[in-house]
Design an enzyme around this catalytic site. Structure first.
Site, PDB file in Angstrom:
ATOM      1  N   HIS A 156      68.171  30.300  22.698  1.00  0.00           N
ATOM      2  CA  HIS A 156      68.936  30.294  23.961  1.00  0.00           C
ATOM      3  C   HIS A 156      68.006  30.126  25.172  1.00  0.00           C
ATOM      4  O   HIS A 156      68.315  30.597  26.259  1.00  0.00           O
ATOM      5  CB  HIS A 156      69.746  31.589  24.137  1.00  0.00           C
ATOM      6  CG  HIS A 156      70.491  32.013  22.921  1.00  0.00           C
ATOM      7  ND1 HIS A 156      71.768  31.581  22.628  1.00  0.00           N
ATOM      8  CD2 HIS A 156      70.129  32.812  21.878  1.00  0.00           C
ATOM      9  CE1 HIS A 156      72.169  32.114  21.483  1.00  0.00           C
ATOM     10  NE2 HIS A 156      71.174  32.851  20.998  1.00  0.00           N
ATOM     11  N   SER A 277      54.754  11.634  44.223  1.00  0.00           N
ATOM     12  CA  SER A 277      55.920  11.472  45.093  1.00  0.00           C
ATOM     13  C   SER A 277      55.487  10.741  46.355  1.00  0.00           C
ATOM     14  O   SER A 277      54.364  10.927  46.828  1.00  0.00           O
ATOM     15  CB  SER A 277      56.464  12.852  45.446  1.00  0.00           C
ATOM     16  OG  SER A 277      57.195  12.795  46.651  1.00  0.00           O
ATOM     17  N   GLU A 290      60.654  12.154  31.255  1.00  0.00           N
ATOM     18  CA  GLU A 290      62.023  11.991  31.772  1.00  0.00           C
ATOM     19  C   GLU A 290      62.593  10.622  31.393  1.00  0.00           C
ATOM     20  O   GLU A 290      63.768  10.497  31.041  1.00  0.00           O
ATOM     21  CB  GLU A 290      62.036  12.162  33.291  1.00  0.00           C
ATOM     22  CG  GLU A 290      61.800  13.612  33.706  1.00  0.00           C
ATOM     23  CD  GLU A 290      61.567  13.782  35.200  1.00  0.00           C
ATOM     24  OE1 GLU A 290      61.738  12.820  35.961  1.00  0.00           O
ATOM     25  OE2 GLU A 290      61.177  14.899  35.596  1.00  0.00           O
TER      26      GLU A 290
END
Ligand code: ARG
Length: 459
Positions: A156, A277, A290
């Site tokens: 979990h 970035s 990703e």
């Protein structure tokens, strides 16, 4: 517009129809397979006396010339042809004249394209498996180096029990090992050659289909000509194997993203595999992981699209099947790219041993072991569970790990605790007591690593 047909037509094809129908823009990547198949077909035709030896020689020489000219950039596959089959045949006839027109004897583009796709998939599966092997090697290397790197195992996404990084990686080794086996097993069921199926009903020429099949390295010819031209099961199998592989890569990527987050800091992705970035100077983003996670959807999409396309197709060939190519190519290219990039990222990734161990300790992953300690000293498990629960609460209040709590505090909660509790709850003890097959304990892990090495040795 260059087409192989036209005799029964009185009008030119509408340009939009031509463009919509043509497949050269994507099936041109079949040029080598198409030529290989044509050479085998012509060898067989000559052996059967359908072509003369001289015709065969001219055609084979012509086809080989086309192959090398395409390969070394002297010949461009232009979009003026309807598909790769038309391009090869038309170029051949242009180059060698009359014998070129005999190439298509006893053949249809339906069995030809079915063959090209199979040959292509066979080569690609080989390359995919090579990439899976490199990934398995990278995973194994992390396993070998981190048998003593303790970390929390999660359920979990909550810290549960201590494991090691080697053990965690071992789970991925298993997943990618199954992917390898799945990919390998596709071969067995697609090892039949469709050439000679004709358009759908075989042919009236005395073709030797066994001979063509053996020339192209197949176990034998397909057994039913209608199935031969319209079977795409092996593609569906490939796309489902790739979907499962991508699902594994995506889960692994998700973990890398979590582990690389500012909160976790279990790993640091190498600068060469991270991106920045444009606005926030401090950022170092896990874009590769990703993207792998994101691209998984494309592969699932290809599988779904082909399943949907195939479900309503009556026997035998229908043009819907032309759609299989772009989906399959995209899925194969995507999986290959993701495998290569993920392996590179894993190879260069830095694992922060101390952070991982610290996280395991402060997450009370050794609480079950503290309860087991009491059970081994005669306390009933349910009572032990309650005692350790109170201990954990105390540790949370004091902001310490179980092995940082003084013995008097232990003994206030239960007099059963002695000095040896510290050894019992050390990460090393907790992990190394787990020695059943498949568990993270050192002995079990060493056995597993040996088995993994053996697997890769026999790959
Ligand atoms: N481009 C076609 C395909 O990819 C080749 C087969 C064409 N057959 C036909 N009957 N039009 O499926």
């Amino acid at each position: 517009m260059a087409q192989l047909w036209g005799g029964r037509f009185t009008k030119e094809t509408d340009q939009l129809v031509y463009n919509f129908n043509a497949s050269i823009s994507f099936d041109k990547r079949f040029y080598a397979q198409d030529i290989r198949g044509s050479i085998a077909h012509v060898m067989m035709l000559a052996r059967q006396g359908i072509l003369t030896d001289l015709e065969k020689e001219k055609i084979v020489e012509g086809l080989e010339g086309i192959l090398s000219d395409v390969e070394n950039g002297k010949l461009e596959i232009t979009h003026q042809y309807e598909d790769i089959h038309s391009f090869v045949e038309a170029t051949l006839t242009e180059r060698i004249g009359e014998p070129g027109k005999k190439l298509h004897t006893g053949r249809s583009r339906n069995d030809q394209v079915a063959l090209d796709m199979k040959l292509y998939v066979r080569d690609e599966v080989h390359m995919l498996n090579q990439l899976v092997k490199e990934l398995l090697q990278a995973v194994l290397k992390v396993m070998e180096e981190h048998v003593d790197t303790y970390m929390p195992g999660f359920t979990h996404l909550q810290k549960a029990q201590p494991v090691t990084l080697a053990h965690h990686m071992g789970a991925y080794f298993e997943m990618f090992r199954r992917d390898h086996e799945r990919l390998k097993s596709i071969y067995g069921r697609m090892d039949t050659c469709p050439l000679g199926s004709g358009a759908l009903a075989g042919t009236t020429y005395p073709l030797d289909r066994d001979y063509t099949a053996s020339l192209l390295g197949f176990e034998g010819p397909t057994r039913n000509s209608m199935d031969g031209v319209s079977d795409r099961d092996y593609l569906l199998e490939l796309l489902s194997a790739l979907s499962i592989l991508m699902m594994h890569l995506s889960r692994f990527s998700e973990e890398v993203i979590i582990w690389n987050s500012n909160e976790y800091q279990f790993v640091e992705i190498d600068d060469a595999y991270s991106t920045g970035s444009s606005i926030m100077p401090q950022k170092k983003n896990p874009d590769i992981a990703e993207l792998v996670r994101g691209k998984t959807g494309r592969v699932y999409g290809a599988l779904n699209a082909l399943l949907v396309a195939m479900k309503g197709i009556p026997l035998a060939y229908n043009k819907d099947m032309q759609e299989d190519k772009e989906w399959a190519f995209d899925a194969i290219d995507t999986a290959k790219g993701c495998l290569a990039l993920f392996t590179g990222m894993l190879r260069t990734m830095h694992f922060k041993k101390e952070r991982m161990e610290d996280s395991a300790k402060h997450g009370f992953t050794n609480a079950t072991d503290a309860a087991d300690y009491l059970v081994n000293h005669g306390v009933a498990f349910r009572d032990a569970h309650g005692i350790v629960g109170r201990l954990v609460l105390l540790c949370i209040e004091k902001d310490v790990a179980l092995d940082e709590l003084p013995l008097e505090e232990y003994q206030k909660i239960s007099p059963v605790f002695e000095e040896d509790i510290y050894e019992a709850v050390s990460m090393e003890t907790c992990v190394n007591k787990r020695v059943t097959a498949g568990a993270p304990g050192r002995d079990a892990m060493e056995r597993e690593i040996t088995a993994c090495r053996k697997y890769l040795g026999e790959y």
